[in-house]
Design an enzyme around this catalytic site. Structure first.
Site, PDB file in Angstrom:
ATOM      1  N   ASP A  21       1.036  -1.202   0.021  1.00 44.64           N
ATOM      2  CA  ASP A  21       0.174  -0.066  -0.067  1.00 44.64           C
ATOM      3  C   ASP A  21       0.997   0.990   0.349  1.00 44.64           C
ATOM      4  O   ASP A  21       1.896   1.373  -1.050  1.00 44.64           O
ATOM      5  CB  ASP A  21      -0.849  -0.119   1.159  1.00 44.64           C
ATOM      6  CG  ASP A  21      -1.997   0.841   0.784  1.00 44.64           C
ATOM      7  OD1 ASP A  21      -3.028   0.903   0.277  1.00 44.64           O
ATOM      8  OD2 ASP A  21      -2.192   1.850   1.803  1.00 44.64           O
ATOM      9  N   TYR A  65      -2.485  11.236   1.794  1.00 46.20           N
ATOM     10  CA  TYR A  65      -3.102  11.325   0.436  1.00 46.20           C
ATOM     11  C   TYR A  65      -3.151  12.673   0.204  1.00 46.20           C
ATOM     12  O   TYR A  65      -3.330  13.263  -0.860  1.00 46.20           O
ATOM     13  CB  TYR A  65      -4.723  10.679   0.493  1.00 46.20           C
ATOM     14  CG  TYR A  65      -4.525   9.353   0.928  1.00 46.20           C
ATOM     15  CD1 TYR A  65      -4.848   8.362  -0.506  1.00 46.20           C
ATOM     16  CD2 TYR A  65      -4.692   8.529   2.094  1.00 46.20           C
ATOM     17  CE1 TYR A  65      -4.618   6.937  -0.165  1.00 46.20           C
ATOM     18  CE2 TYR A  65      -4.507   7.312   2.316  1.00 46.20           C
ATOM     19  CZ  TYR A  65      -4.701   6.177   0.917  1.00 46.20           C
ATOM     20  OH  TYR A  65      -4.600   5.114   1.139  1.00 46.20           O
ATOM     21  N   HIS A  69      -6.977  -6.547  -1.657  1.00 43.59           N
ATOM     22  CA  HIS A  69      -6.109  -5.545  -1.666  1.00 43.59           C
ATOM     23  C   HIS A  69      -5.139  -6.043  -0.556  1.00 43.59           C
ATOM     24  O   HIS A  69      -4.046  -5.652  -0.260  1.00 43.59           O
ATOM     25  CB  HIS A  69      -6.559  -4.259  -1.265  1.00 43.59           C
ATOM     26  CG  HIS A  69      -5.676  -3.233  -1.270  1.00 43.59           C
ATOM     27  ND1 HIS A  69      -4.625  -2.725  -2.115  1.00 43.59           N
ATOM     28  CD2 HIS A  69      -5.239  -2.487  -0.159  1.00 43.59           C
ATOM     29  CE1 HIS A  69      -3.822  -1.848  -1.714  1.00 43.59           C
ATOM     30  NE2 HIS A  69      -4.193  -1.513  -0.431  1.00 43.59           N
TER      31      HIS A  69
END
Length: 239
Positions: free
Chosen positions: A52, A154, A218
């Protein structure tokens, strides 16, 4: 990584830019390699394993500082340039990345994840973890700045922090092949990243291979830890 667990959590989006995150890992590797000098004479660097956001940073570390990385294993995580190319040309990847734009909002993501005893974390991780593990996640994410720090990864990325003065250097770096021997392990049912990215990543490596894990999401290392460990051990034993 900064922002997570008991690591430092500096306040301000600007402190979570990719260049600072890369510098953190480079500094850590330099210290660890210096301390282990002479113990692993057959290796010139570390075995770097990441997933990730850790993987996004690790791709740049392996590319910029191959002298620190002997072998690189990455799980369901794209190189920033490969992801950017896919999101610009593939609607499926663009739509799968909706959450990134939501995370860029102030306060709303923190409220979403923390409401009803951090039910948002149960949604993300609860399928693969027992109650004790979930309590640990909630404990660390409930710390002061425990949610905001990770979300700032982010925000800094989408707002371009740290990229202005180094944009030209970053573009040139993105053209460079990944020198360390690399293994990409990819769960094919990732709801955030399309499977085509795995092949794109292998093409970026001087010596790269891909191992697809069918019917896996994921969160591949949580969902199928024994399978992932088996794949990694095989790769490390052969290389």
């Amino acid at each position: 990584m900064r922002g997570y667990g008991e690591s430092d959590k500096p306040e301000g989006v600007q402190h979570y830019s990719s260049d600072l995150l890369v510098a953190d890992i480079v500094e850590l590797l330099e210290i660890l390699i210096a301390k282990s000098a002479g113990q692993q004479k057959s290796r010139r660097g570390a075995v770097l394993v990441a997933h990730d956001w850790g993987g996004i940073i690790a791709w740049t570390v392996a590319q910029a500082r191959p002298d620190l990385v002997d072998r690189f294993i990455v799980l369901n995580s794209p190189h920033p340039a490969v992801w950017a190319a896919r999101i610009a040309t593939t609607w499926r990847q663009f739509l799968s990345s909706w959450y990134m734009f939501f995370f860029n909002c102030p306060l709303l993501p923190e409220l979403f994840f923390s409401r009803v005893d951090y039910a948002g974390l149960d949604y993300l991780y609860g399928r693969f973890n027992n109650p004790e593990d979930m309590d640990a996640y909630k404990y660390y994410f409930s710390m002061p700045y425990g949610l905001t720090g990770p979300l700032n990864f982010y925000r800094a990325s989408l707002r371009g922090y740290g990229s202005g003065k180094t944009r030209k250097a970053a573009v040139e770096l993105a053209k460079r092949k990944i020198e360390p021997k690399t293994l990409v392990i990819w769960g094919t049912e990732d709801e955030f990243l399309i499977t085509e990215l795995a092949a794109d990543l292998a093409a970026l490596c001087a010596d790269g291979s891909v191992q697809l894990v069918e019917r896996c999401s994921h969160w591949i290392m949580i969902e199928q830890p024994e399978k992932v460990n088996q794949i990694m051990a095989h790769f490390l034993n052969l290389s």
